[in-house]
Scaffold this active site. Structure first.
Site, short mmCIF file in Angstrom:
data_model
loop_
_atom_site.label_atom_id
_atom_site.label_comp_id
_atom_site.label_asym_id
_atom_site.label_seq_id
_atom_site.Cartn_x
_atom_site.Cartn_y
_atom_site.Cartn_z
N GLU A 279 0.74 -1.40 -0.04
CA GLU A 279 -0.14 -0.01 0.06
C GLU A 279 0.81 1.50 -0.02
OE1 GLU A 279 -3.23 -0.02 2.62
OE2 GLU A 279 -3.07 1.96 3.22
N ASP B 183 -4.05 4.50 -1.23
CA ASP B 183 -5.06 5.01 0.14
C ASP B 183 -5.12 6.36 0.22
OD1 ASP B 183 -5.76 5.42 2.78
OD2 ASP B 183 -4.31 4.92 3.62
C1 MUC Z 1 -3.16 4.21 6.79
O1 MUC Z 1 -3.58 3.31 6.23
O2 MUC Z 1 -2.40 4.83 6.21
C2 MUC Z 1 -2.24 6.55 8.56
C3 MUC Z 1 -2.38 7.87 8.31
C4 MUC Z 1 -3.82 7.75 7.83
O3 MUC Z 1 -4.46 8.65 7.54
O4 MUC Z 1 -4.38 6.60 8.06
C5 MUC Z 1 -3.31 5.58 8.73
C6 MUC Z 1 -3.37 4.41 8.24
MG MG Z 2 -2.47 3.44 4.44
#
Ligand code: MUC
Ligand code: MG
Length: 367
Positions: free
Chosen positions: A217, A242
């Site tokens: 990811e 993401d």
């Molecule tokens: C993730 O999946 O990145 C870290 C920063 C954010 O916005 O969510 C988390 C988890």
């Molecule tokens: Mg993430």
């Protein structure tokens, strides 16, 4: 069913164990509880977690945009006019967590008025989700010990390992240690939060080629457009976008631009109304979905569970639904319980949780 008032309440709950990752660190849940009041006497509730390192929002900013722009724009609308609400909120750019909390609180109120669980209103595919736990940065032995605790105490068998440190071997050693400790008993994937370059990402993924990763990811920044496409082309696991896909248009761009091959849906940033659009888009594009965690408290986790359990595509993989375990306390009358690696959603009307007034009084920071 008219919206009469929108309340935004700041609160702060410390973490027992801070979560550290390539783009930031979280020591305290300084979120905003949003309550949508109606003329039916029903109140819908959701929470907004500010993530300045991801979307630029702060707790003060969330309070300000809700109180000064969103509340006046939607008071007087009915709970059924969710698309009108969405259109009015969309006139303000950004502010994804603030918009999402308002949207989800409206769904919660609507569910309560109709006497229906929101998970059933959205799609009703299943009543549970498998849980994936995020392991933040620490020494390899501590990360393995945390995973052991999650396996033994909660039956969790899927782990997202935070990576993106330098040298890359710091992180690849952790993933190797986890695979050696658990064998094929666990699913593992990695999230770089843009910490590596495309070349570093490829080197790390090659080093982990024998570790049977489920996904990778956001290892490098989507702004490195050609670099990321170059990386994704060479990977043999799906690459999850993401923070590069906070809107459906971003999903289209990243997937058609071939710089991602899977997506994370986070109700904390797309609420229920836009998450539904994102889900349908992912289905049409034919890409896998993981329900992500924006370092949510139990209110936010209940929202992610309601949405994730509503569709086959969003409940196919384990959802990131456990990081509230790192908090010292929460706001609910009844805590969410992870058993045998699953979270079951509530059958109560609305999203399915109750706020404990004493806890809210204790943790709110505006009184
Ligand atoms: C993730 O999946 O990145 C870290 C920063 C954010 O916005 O969510 C988390 C988890
Ligand atoms: Mg993430």
């Amino acid at each position: 069913m008219k919206i009469t008032r929108v309340e935004a309440i700041p609160f702060a709950i410390p973490y027992v164990k801070p979560l550290k990752f390539a783009s930031g660190e979280v020591y305290e849940a300084n979120h905003v509880l949003v309550r949508v009041h109606t003329d039916a006497g029903v109140v819908g509730v959701a929470e907004a977690p500010p993530r300045p390192f991801t979307y630029g929002e702060t707790q003060d900013g969330i309070l300000a945009v809700i109180n000064t722009i969103f509340a006046p724009a939607i008071v007087g609308l009915t709970l059924l006019e969710r698309e009108v609400v969405a259109a009015r909120l969309a006139k303000t750019v950004g502010n994804p967590a603030a918009k999402s909390a308002v949207d989800m609180a409206i769904w919660d109120a609507l569910g309560k008025v109709l006497g229906l669980p929101v998970g059933d209103m959205l799609g009703g595919f299943t009543d549970r989700m498998r849980v994936s736990h995020m392991l933040g940065f620490a020494e390899p032995a501590a990360m393995v010990a945390e995973a052991e605790k999650m396996v033994e105490t909660y039956g969790i068998h899927t782990f997202k390992v935070k990576v993106g440190r330098h040298p890359v071997t710091l992180d690849t050693a952790v993933v190797r240690a986890l695979r050696e400790r658990f064998g094929d008993e666990v699913e593992l994937y990695v999230d770089g939060n843009r910490g590596w370059t495309a070349a570093e990402s490829l080197r790390a993924m090659r080093e982990m080629a024998d570790l049977d990763l489920l996904f990778a990811e956001e290892l490098c920044d989507a702004a490195d457009v050609l670099g990321r496409r170059w990386l994704v082309e060479q990977l043999d696991v799906p690459f999850i976008a993401d923070e590069s896909v906070p809107t459906p248009a971003d999903v289209t761009r990243e997937i058609l631009g071939r710089s991602a091959t899977a997506i994370s849906i986070k109700t904390a940033r797309t609420g229920f109304t836009t998450s539904r659009r994102t889900h349908h888009l992912a289905e049409g594009l034919g890409v896998p979905v993981v329900m992500g965690n924006q370092i949510d408290g139990q209110v936010g986790t209940a929202c992610a569970l309601a949405f994730g359990s509503a569709f086959e595509l969003t409940s196919r993989y384990a959802g990131e639904l456990s990081n509230f375990l790192d908090m010292s306390d929460d706001l609910l009358t009844e805590s969410l319980q992870i058993r045998d690696g699953h979270l079951h959603r509530s059958t109560a009307p609305g999203i399915g949780f109750e706020i404990d007034p004493d806890k809210l009084e204790r943790y709110r920071t505006d009184s």
